[in-house]
Design a protein around this motif. Structure first.
Motif, PDB file in Angstrom:
ATOM      1  N   LEU A  68       0.822  -1.203   0.000  1.00  0.00           N
ATOM      2  CA  LEU A  68       0.000   0.000   0.000  1.00  0.00           C
ATOM      3  C   LEU A  68       0.861   1.259   0.000  1.00  0.00           C
ATOM      4  N   GLY A  69       0.630   2.133  -0.962  1.00  0.00           N
ATOM      5  CA  GLY A  69       1.331   3.400  -1.023  1.00  0.00           C
ATOM      6  C   GLY A  69       2.742   3.332  -1.575  1.00  0.00           C
ATOM      7  N   LYS A  70       3.109   2.177  -2.134  1.00  0.00           N
ATOM      8  CA  LYS A  70       4.466   2.027  -2.663  1.00  0.00           C
ATOM      9  C   LYS A  70       4.439   1.591  -4.127  1.00  0.00           C
ATOM     10  N   GLY A  71       5.599   1.659  -4.753  1.00  0.00           N
ATOM     11  CA  GLY A  71       5.713   1.156  -6.104  1.00  0.00           C
ATOM     12  C   GLY A  71       5.886  -0.357  -6.101  1.00  0.00           C
ATOM     13  N   PRO A  72       5.599  -1.013  -7.226  1.00  0.00           N
ATOM     14  CA  PRO A  72       5.782  -2.465  -7.305  1.00  0.00           C
ATOM     15  C   PRO A  72       7.247  -2.855  -7.115  1.00  0.00           C
ATOM     16  N   GLN A  73       7.452  -4.060  -6.598  1.00  0.00           N
ATOM     17  CA  GLN A  73       8.797  -4.568  -6.385  1.00  0.00           C
ATOM     18  C   GLN A  73       8.861  -6.006  -6.883  1.00  0.00           C
ATOM     19  N   LEU A  74       9.893  -6.319  -7.643  1.00  0.00           N
ATOM     20  CA  LEU A  74      10.051  -7.669  -8.165  1.00  0.00           C
ATOM     21  C   LEU A  74      10.272  -8.657  -7.026  1.00  0.00           C
ATOM     22  N   ILE A  75       9.525  -9.776  -7.046  1.00  0.00           N
ATOM     23  CA  ILE A  75       9.742 -10.789  -6.019  1.00  0.00           C
ATOM     24  C   ILE A  75      10.304 -12.082  -6.603  1.00  0.00           C
ATOM     25  N   ILE A  76       9.983 -12.380  -7.846  1.00  0.00           N
ATOM     26  CA  ILE A  76      10.518 -13.568  -8.485  1.00  0.00           C
ATOM     27  C   ILE A  76      10.266 -13.478  -9.980  1.00  0.00           C
ATOM     28  N   ASP A  77      11.155 -14.058 -10.755  1.00  0.00           N
ATOM     29  CA  ASP A  77      10.966 -14.077 -12.206  1.00  0.00           C
ATOM     30  C   ASP A  77      11.491 -15.388 -12.766  1.00  0.00           C
ATOM     31  N   ILE A  78      11.058 -15.697 -13.977  1.00  0.00           N
ATOM     32  CA  ILE A  78      11.468 -16.933 -14.619  1.00  0.00           C
ATOM     33  C   ILE A  78      11.587 -16.675 -16.118  1.00  0.00           C
ATOM     34  N   ARG A  79      12.493 -17.385 -16.738  1.00  0.00           N
ATOM     35  CA  ARG A  79      12.658 -17.251 -18.186  1.00  0.00           C
ATOM     36  C   ARG A  79      12.134 -18.496 -18.868  1.00  0.00           C
ATOM     37  N   SER A  80      11.914 -18.410 -20.179  1.00  0.00           N
ATOM     38  CA  SER A  80      11.150 -19.438 -20.867  1.00  0.00           C
ATOM     39  C   SER A  80      11.873 -20.777 -20.961  1.00  0.00           C
ATOM     40  N   ASN A  81      13.151 -20.813 -20.684  1.00  0.00           N
ATOM     41  CA  ASN A  81      13.858 -22.089 -20.753  1.00  0.00           C
ATOM     42  C   ASN A  81      13.836 -22.832 -19.413  1.00  0.00           C
ATOM     43  N   VAL A  82      13.062 -22.298 -18.465  1.00  0.00           N
ATOM     44  CA  VAL A  82      12.973 -22.911 -17.138  1.00  0.00           C
ATOM     45  C   VAL A  82      11.500 -23.120 -16.806  1.00  0.00           C
ATOM     46  N   GLY A  83      11.156 -24.277 -16.236  1.00  0.00           N
ATOM     47  CA  GLY A  83       9.766 -24.558 -15.943  1.00  0.00           C
ATOM     48  C   GLY A  83       9.330 -24.139 -14.552  1.00  0.00           C
ATOM     49  N   GLU A  84      10.296 -24.048 -13.626  1.00  0.00           N
ATOM     50  CA  GLU A  84       9.938 -23.724 -12.257  1.00  0.00           C
ATOM     51  C   GLU A  84      11.137 -23.073 -11.581  1.00  0.00           C
ATOM     52  N   LYS A  85      10.832 -22.154 -10.690  1.00  0.00           N
ATOM     53  CA  LYS A  85      11.879 -21.497  -9.910  1.00  0.00           C
ATOM     54  C   LYS A  85      11.347 -21.261  -8.516  1.00  0.00           C
ATOM     55  N   LYS A  86      12.196 -21.492  -7.526  1.00  0.00           N
ATOM     56  CA  LYS A  86      11.761 -21.342  -6.139  1.00  0.00           C
ATOM     57  C   LYS A  86      12.736 -20.474  -5.374  1.00  0.00           C
ATOM     58  N   ASP A  87      12.178 -19.645  -4.494  1.00  0.00           N
ATOM     59  CA  ASP A  87      12.987 -18.799  -3.634  1.00  0.00           C
ATOM     60  C   ASP A  87      12.321 -18.771  -2.266  1.00  0.00           C
ATOM     61  N   GLN A  88      12.784 -19.612  -1.392  1.00  0.00           N
ATOM     62  CA  GLN A  88      12.233 -19.754  -0.042  1.00  0.00           C
ATOM     63  C   GLN A  88      10.751 -20.100  -0.124  1.00  0.00           C
ATOM     64  N   ARG A  89       9.855 -19.217   0.331  1.00  0.00           N
ATOM     65  CA  ARG A  89       8.431 -19.550   0.362  1.00  0.00           C
ATOM     66  C   ARG A  89       7.713 -19.221  -0.958  1.00  0.00           C
ATOM     67  N   ILE A  90       8.433 -18.679  -1.898  1.00  0.00           N
ATOM     68  CA  ILE A  90       7.819 -18.231  -3.145  1.00  0.00           C
ATOM     69  C   ILE A  90       8.322 -19.084  -4.302  1.00  0.00           C
ATOM     70  N   ALA A  91       7.420 -19.448  -5.200  1.00  0.00           N
ATOM     71  CA  ALA A  91       7.790 -20.203  -6.385  1.00  0.00           C
ATOM     72  C   ALA A  91       6.970 -19.718  -7.567  1.00  0.00           C
TER      73      ALA A  91
END
Lengths: 111, 113
Positions: free
Chosen positions: A40-63
């Motif tokens: 709330l009241g802030k700009g968006p922030q990247l939390i995770i991203d994936i590229r098309s040569n990868v099917g899944e990516k995980k970072d702690q509690r986020i996938a």
């Protein structure tokens, strides 16, 4: 241009539960799939991203999982916490080199 | 590093007035862009720049002008404000291209009466 849809538009879960947000897109040339979190009241922030040569990516509690054939990718948050409450946006990107954002999913984590 | 900064945070204009929203970044990013955010519509790209002296239109460019004379600054000009331009405006920057993290500023909330 890219048509992007997010579902659901709102999501309420209890603390500790899992949350899944799905993003569908139309441009088969899309090859970069980020998720942004906006508090709330802030700009968006990247939390995770994936590229098309990868099917899944995980970072702690986020996938993030990607299904290029079906043209959708999903954000998975496990063991949700109150600080996960925010609006989440997907932004699939193709060769046009312009981010197209989904309409957002408001996640509320209740105690 | 301050990251991406935007001024002002809030602004009220009357229809027909002009103004400039300021955006600056201190990360030496080549790519900068402006978005507007309206309820239920996500963020829509207004204009973007791939480097100093180079700008291009996004999805909703009408009524807005941009210029990029330096790497650091990317101002957005409203030529003749209209109530339809009431929105929250975000500036963003990226290191190399669109396939990398976009860093967003805190936003400017603009109301046009």
């Amino acid at each position: 241009g890219e048509n992007v849809e997010q579902h659901p538009s709102t999501l309420s879960v209890q603390e500790g539960d899992s949350a899944v947000i799905k993003c569908t897109y139309s441009d088969s040339a899309s090859n970069y799939f980020p998720w942004y979190k906006q508090e709330l009241g802030k700009g968006p922030q990247l939390i995770i991203d994936i590229r098309s040569n990868v099917g899944e990516k995980k970072d702690q509690r986020i996938a993030v999982t990607l299904n290029k054939t079906a043209k959708h990718f999903s954000l998975h948050i496990t063991e949700t916490q109150p600080e996960d409450s925010a609006v989440y946006f997907c932004a699939p990107t193709g060769t046009a080199s312009k981010l197209t954002f989904g309409t957002g999913t408001r996640l509320q984590v209740t105690l | 590093n301050a990251g991406v900064t935007q001024t002002p945070k809030f602004q009220v204009l009357k229809t027909g007035q002009s103004m400039t929203l300021q955006c600056a970044q201190d990360m030496n990013h080549e790519y900068m862009s402006w978005y507007r955010q309206d309820p239920g519509m996500g963020l829509r790209l207004i204009h973007y720049s791939v480097g100093a002296g180079i700008t291009d239109q996004g999805e909703v460019p009408n009524g807005y002008n941009v210029s990029r004379s330096t790497t650091e600054d990317f101002p957005l000009r409203l030529l003749s404000a209209a109530p339809s331009q009431t929105s929250v405006y975000f500036c963003a920057s990226s290191y190399s291209d669109w396939y990398n993290e976009q860093f967003f500023g805190p936003g400017t909330r603009l109301t046009v009466l």
